[in-house]
Design a protein around this motif. Structure first.
Motif: not given
Length: 442
Positions: A45, A161, A177
């Motif tokens: 991430f 994601v 995000a």
């Protein structure tokens, strides 16, 4: 059978020692002491967030350059809206097809190719600007091409994601995000205004072209975990598309979220696309004033995404926030329609930007937490089609209306319509809550 989709049994876990490491849903969200792990401890991430940060800065710099160049070349609110629309219209017409493909293709390879394609178009825009050869036909063509590449990338990005982070992190991953995207929305336009005023639009296009390259590197190194339904590649594209549409239309939560995000994008985000007209024609502040208005919308957006990052992983909670955002956007947009001074317009645009972000990110997160993983690419492409398609159609429609009349009257009408949509959404939420309590919603 749900919405025409034949249920597929979940695959049995692989008995190998490393199986947990290959499935993000199996990665524990707690540390060795039993405490909650930070999402920033997840290497995948963090890499993705850094790459997206660089790319979206360039994207917003180019966006402000395209809007300003369209207004400078034509002096027309209609053409400014059309150029803005071409960046998003392909998502409405082609997004669902690209969504089917997102459920079939290699996500890594496709994302890299699409980023390189967008970089190539930006380099061409840079060359035309430096050579002083930019014309309206060139702008229309390249904005449309950028829109096609962007609409293909959207379902890929939205599918990335959930497959690079554990499910327990999904709501925070989507929120952070989005916060990253909106921080770029805050900084990018202001930087873009300075870049355009100092070095011209060619420099803005060059910055955006270069900004895609770090994201290509990030995508090449992150670990991507992807499970596909057994029939993901064997079924015909049309059949797969119908399966996804039936699933979305027959699910009360998904249907309601898609309808509200589409309407708000049409009359809210579409209106924001005409900020160059407000900056120049209404308040006479030029490109620096446009950068300030765009950045003020970014301030509201960053505030909203921080709020969203604090919400628990509950789809109903995110839909509630989406409706709250629609009310905030309605108040801000209506106020902007009456604001006689630039100084008053700035906080109203901040409120509008915050409300629109609550709608956009809240609806996206509600869907990500609700949708079946086997149809994620298709359903999220419907979200991008309704959101970006509404933005494209709204920018063109509202630009045409503003061309024939006063843009502030158009803003007032948009605010009232968003308020009506928010009221309907609130009623629908009450109905969905009743279904959830009765066990009818699944």
């Amino acid at each position: 059978m749900i919405g025409g989709l034949v249920p597929v049994p979940d695959p049995a876990p692989h008995p190998s020692k490393g199986s947990d490491q290959n499935n993000p849903d199996c990665v524990p969200a707690t540390d060795q002491d039993g405490g909650q792990r930070s999402i920033f401890s997840d290497r995948n991430f963090v890499l993705f967030l850094v790459g997206q940060c660089i790319t979206t800065q360039g994207l917003w710099i180019q966006k402000i350059a395209m809007s300003w160049l369209a207004w400078s070349l034509t002096g027309s609110a209609l053409w400014t809206g059309v150029i803005a629309a071409l960046n998003f219209a392909p998502a409405f017409f082609l997004g669902p097809i690209f969504g089917v493909m997102a459920d079939r293709v290699d996500l890594r390879r496709t994302a890299m190719l699409l980023n390189l394609g967008q970089a190539a178009v930006s380099f061409l825009l840079m060359g035309l600007s430096y050579a002083d050869m930019m014309t309206l036909p060139w702008m229309v063509t390249l904005a449309g091409l950028m829109g096609i590449l962007g609409s293909a990338m959207t379902p890929i990005r939205l599918s990335l994601v959930p497959v690079i982070v554990p499910r327990a992190f999904m709501n925070r991953a989507v929120a952070y995000a989005a916060m990253n995207f909106n921080i770029s929305r805050l900084v990018g336009p202001a930087v873009g205004g300075v870049v355009i005023a100092t070095w011209g639009t060619g420099a803005a296009f060059m910055i955006n072209a270069i900004s895609y390259l770090p994201m290509v590197f990030v995508i090449s190194v992150v670990t991507i975990h992807m499970e596909r339904a057994p029939d993901a590649k064997s079924r015909r594209i049309w059949t797969s598309l119908v399966d996804g549409a039936n699933y979305a239309l027959n699910h009360p939560m998904i249907r309601s979220v898609l309808a509200l995000s589409c309407f708000v994008s049409l009359f809210g985000t579409g209106m924001v696309e005409l900020m160059p007209v407000f900056a120049e024609a209404v308040y006479d502040r030029g490109v620096t004033g446009l950068g300030m208005l765009a950045s003020s919308a970014g301030i509201g957006a960053v505030t909203s995404t921080f709020i969203l990052s604090r919400i628990s992983s509950d789809a109903i909670a995110y839909q509630r926030v989406t409706i709250l955002g629609a009310f905030a956007a309605a108040v801000g947009m209506t106020g902007l329609g009456f604001a006689p001074w630039y100084e008053l317009a700035v906080p109203l645009v901040t409120l509008t930007g915050g409300g629109l972000t609550l709608v956009g990110v809240g609806s996206q997160t509600a869907l990500q937490l609700t949708v079946d993983n086997r149809l994620r690419g298709r359903v999220m492409s419907f979200w991008s089609a309704t959101s970006f398609g509404g933005m494209a159609l709204g920018g063109t429609l509202l630009g045409a209306i503003s061309e024939a009349g006063d843009i502030q009257y158009t803003a007032r009408g948009s605010g009232v319509l968003i308020l009506c949509a928010a009221c309907v959404g609130l009623w629908r939420l009450y109905r969905i809550g009743a279904l959830a309590r009765s066990g009818a919603l699944r």
